[in-house]
Design an enzyme around this catalytic site. Structure first.
Site, PDB file in Angstrom:
ATOM      1  N   TYR A 102     -19.018  34.130  -9.643  1.00 49.40           N
ATOM      2  CA  TYR A 102     -18.185  34.922  -8.734  1.00 49.40           C
ATOM      3  C   TYR A 102     -18.524  36.390  -8.903  1.00 49.40           C
ATOM      4  O   TYR A 102     -18.743  36.851 -10.024  1.00 49.40           O
ATOM      5  CB  TYR A 102     -16.708  34.738  -9.080  1.00 49.40           C
ATOM      6  CG  TYR A 102     -16.215  33.314  -9.090  1.00 49.40           C
ATOM      7  CD1 TYR A 102     -15.517  32.781  -7.999  1.00 49.40           C
ATOM      8  CD2 TYR A 102     -16.418  32.489 -10.195  1.00 49.40           C
ATOM      9  CE1 TYR A 102     -15.054  31.480  -8.011  1.00 49.40           C
ATOM     10  CE2 TYR A 102     -15.951  31.176 -10.213  1.00 49.40           C
ATOM     11  CZ  TYR A 102     -15.270  30.688  -9.119  1.00 49.40           C
ATOM     12  OH  TYR A 102     -14.803  29.390  -9.127  1.00 49.40           O
ATOM     13  N   HIS A 150     -14.304  31.748  -3.194  1.00 44.19           N
ATOM     14  CA  HIS A 150     -15.421  30.838  -3.437  1.00 44.19           C
ATOM     15  C   HIS A 150     -16.471  31.543  -4.282  1.00 44.19           C
ATOM     16  O   HIS A 150     -16.693  32.738  -4.121  1.00 44.19           O
ATOM     17  CB  HIS A 150     -16.036  30.399  -2.110  1.00 44.19           C
ATOM     18  CG  HIS A 150     -15.171  29.433  -1.367  1.00 44.19           C
ATOM     19  ND1 HIS A 150     -14.973  28.136  -1.792  1.00 44.19           N
ATOM     20  CD2 HIS A 150     -14.417  29.574  -0.253  1.00 44.19           C
ATOM     21  CE1 HIS A 150     -14.150  27.526  -0.962  1.00 44.19           C
ATOM     22  NE2 HIS A 150     -13.793  28.373  -0.017  1.00 44.19           N
ATOM     23  N   LYS A 165     -23.599  28.477  -1.026  1.00 37.34           N
ATOM     24  CA  LYS A 165     -23.904  29.337  -2.160  1.00 37.34           C
ATOM     25  C   LYS A 165     -25.421  29.529  -2.213  1.00 37.34           C
ATOM     26  O   LYS A 165     -26.170  28.753  -1.635  1.00 37.34           O
ATOM     27  CB  LYS A 165     -23.420  28.683  -3.458  1.00 37.34           C
ATOM     28  CG  LYS A 165     -21.918  28.354  -3.457  1.00 37.34           C
ATOM     29  CD  LYS A 165     -21.466  27.765  -4.761  1.00 37.34           C
ATOM     30  CE  LYS A 165     -20.129  27.049  -4.634  1.00 37.34           C
ATOM     31  NZ  LYS A 165     -19.029  27.867  -4.080  1.00 37.34           N
TER      32      LYS A 165
END
Lengths: 353, 353
Positions: free
Chosen positions: A290, A301, A332
């Site tokens: 993160y 997320h 991601k």
């Protein structure tokens, strides 16, 4: 109009001067060699299939089939290169054969007018790729300001394009302010439990460390505990109640996890850069990362999946495909970390060329 | 009400007869041993944390912390087992410690009333699991009509539950009707090209074999070509124009792909069962598998991802997690194939217990 006639010689097809105007000047096929024009095998196969040229060998005109078989014997991975070359050409890119398989011009860009944009490496799914090769190719592309692209051709001749680039990761977390509390945590079999409720709360809420065992106690992973000990935030004792030094801790952790040293280096680098790294197990990677967590009530997320790889790592293409696909499916970036005078990062992501 | 007092002895906590009514009869904790009740360490830790019991060791009453540290020393993977036990109990399941870690009763079911439904194995993400162990555990569960569940605890103590089961795969494709055409296909460097347009069209449209190179020629993968040769549908020649026997073909394919034999066995089994197997490279597995393809104009989503594993395969939990997560994210079942007197299949899928 008759098609132009070339002659197959080794891994080139040679044309006389009459081909220069039509093939080279107008459409950037081939390379000039004195008075003649040399086409790479993929260029010749492409034009032969379109009946733009004909190719002779020893006085005999070759069918596409005969030429293709001859080319496949003359050049390693010819079939793969042809599949990728054709795909790029058909989608309107100008492509020049080069040492890195292909130099590709940006959409709308042409040789001699604009610089090429991509270095495309053609790879079969069956051939493993050493990390060091990937990194040196990436460095070579960057040195001349190109983007590196892997074109992986699978068993059924489908192509997947991956863009490869170095990453600079940076987060927005401040270090947790904390003084170690004696006897607050124990190294159990393969994880650390913090018994002290205040330390637990502080670490979890301010730094998103650990995972609450209940509303009083916090479980830390090995890298989290090791990092907090190193940074002077936590005191951990063993079963006998002895305070563990960073070296004690690392020695025990290494018995549990052989890749601990590399993972800890990566974790340390990420945390020191203000990022929050948590286990990426559910995504099949070392860490999910993160950029910032404002409050644990509202966890965003994670942005990256990060996997640490040793310097002698060799990528299996199937594994690589799975990692990238999974990362992209959860939006991601798939990032790999390696250690070259400090942790460095690069990412691979599917691109639509 | 005072909490009941037990005594920690090795990996059990022993209670007198007064605990039988409250802990055993009413709530199914522990096992009767003559006049006494024995609690497993996880059961005792759970009740101690809730202050339902107290536990003595050598005349001294243990805090939760002291008990937890003692239990962690007395039993391998105690912390993991506790994390899973607590999770299941808190979500209303009755759980009995057993040789396979836990027997778990169906929702609403109780010991002595209904049979247990699941055999739950608690696994750390760090411990690799041999295929043979997984299969024998699965067989053991099936023998007594239980469902096998893996509870994988990651580094941060999060649990992922996977259901494991054998699969019977069956598809609806008829074999392609085709007589081999001499000289219609060539084994190039690492793939086969069919030059004959009619053979290409027939194989692709009727059986979804290969991948069109263009509107005239078809590229086959190694397993596709080998299967078609074996089944007498295709003639493939080498660079010298010699017809390749199945053995010739396998020998050459093995040089290109070391896992060719197992993959071909799996492919053959799938095709013979009427399924369509295509490369699963884009999903990081050996095959994506369709039950039936009515027409290539309208190809449905594939249903399974299938990976062939050798009998000595050892699963890394991180790899397993990645495979299953990716398969589930594209709504496919992750199936593994192995060879035990013929190809057998089992699948792993994430379940919400």
């Amino acid at each position: 109009m008759d098609s132009m006639k070339g002659v197959l010689k080794g891994d080139k097809v040679i044309f006389g001067g009459e081909a220069v105007a039509e093939l080279y000047n107008a459409q950037y096929y081939g390379r000039l060699k004195g008075e003649t024009l040399e086409l790479a095998l993929v260029e010749a196969a492409y034009l032969l299939d379109r009946e733009r040229i004909s190719v002779d060998q020893e006085g005999r005109s070759l069918s596409f089939r005969d030429f293709f078989i001859a080319a496949s014997q003359a050049q390693e991975y010819f079939e793969l290169k042809y599949i990728v070359y054709r795909d790029l050409r058909e989608r309107g890119y100008y492509v020049q054969p080069s040492v890195t398989d292909f130099r590709v011009y940006p959409r709308g860009g042409k040789p001699n007018v604009a610089p090429s944009k991509y270095f495309v490496h053609v790879v079969t799914e069956r051939k493993p790729m050493p990390l060091q090769q990937l990194i040196s190719n990436l460095q070579a592309a960057l040195n001349v300001r190109k983007e590196m692209v892997l074109a992986i051709v699978d068993e059924e001749s489908d192509i997947t394009y991956y863009g490869v680039k170095f990453n600079v990761l940076k987060g927005g977390m401040e270090p947790v302010q904390l003084t170690p509390v004696p006897g607050s945590a124990t190294f159990l079999q393969d994880r650390v439990v913090i018994w002290d409720t205040e330390v637990s709360t502080r670490l979890h809420q301010d730094g998103f460390y650990g995972n609450p065992m209940d509303d009083r106690r916090l479980q830390l992973s090995l890298v989290e505990a090791a990092y907090l000990i190193m940074r002077g935030k936590l005191e951990v004792t063993d079963y006998e109640g002895r305070i563990m030094t960073p070296d004690d801790f690392t020695a025990k952790a290494l018995q549990i996890e052989s890749s601990f040293v590399g993972k800890l280096k990566t974790y340390t680098d990420l945390r020191d850069k203000g990022l929050v790294a948590k286990t990426g197990f559910k995504f099949g990677s070392d860490f999910r990362v993160y950029e910032k967590i404002e409050t644990i009530e509202k966890i965003p997320h994670s942005k990256y999946l990060v996997g640490y790889v040793e310097n002698d790592h060799v990528y299996q293409m199937q594994d690589l495909s799975r990692s990238i696909r999974l990362a992209n499916s959860v939006r991601k970036d798939m990032v790999f970390a390696f250690d070259r005078s400090g942790i460095q990062y690069f990412s691979l992501g599917r691109i639509k060329l």
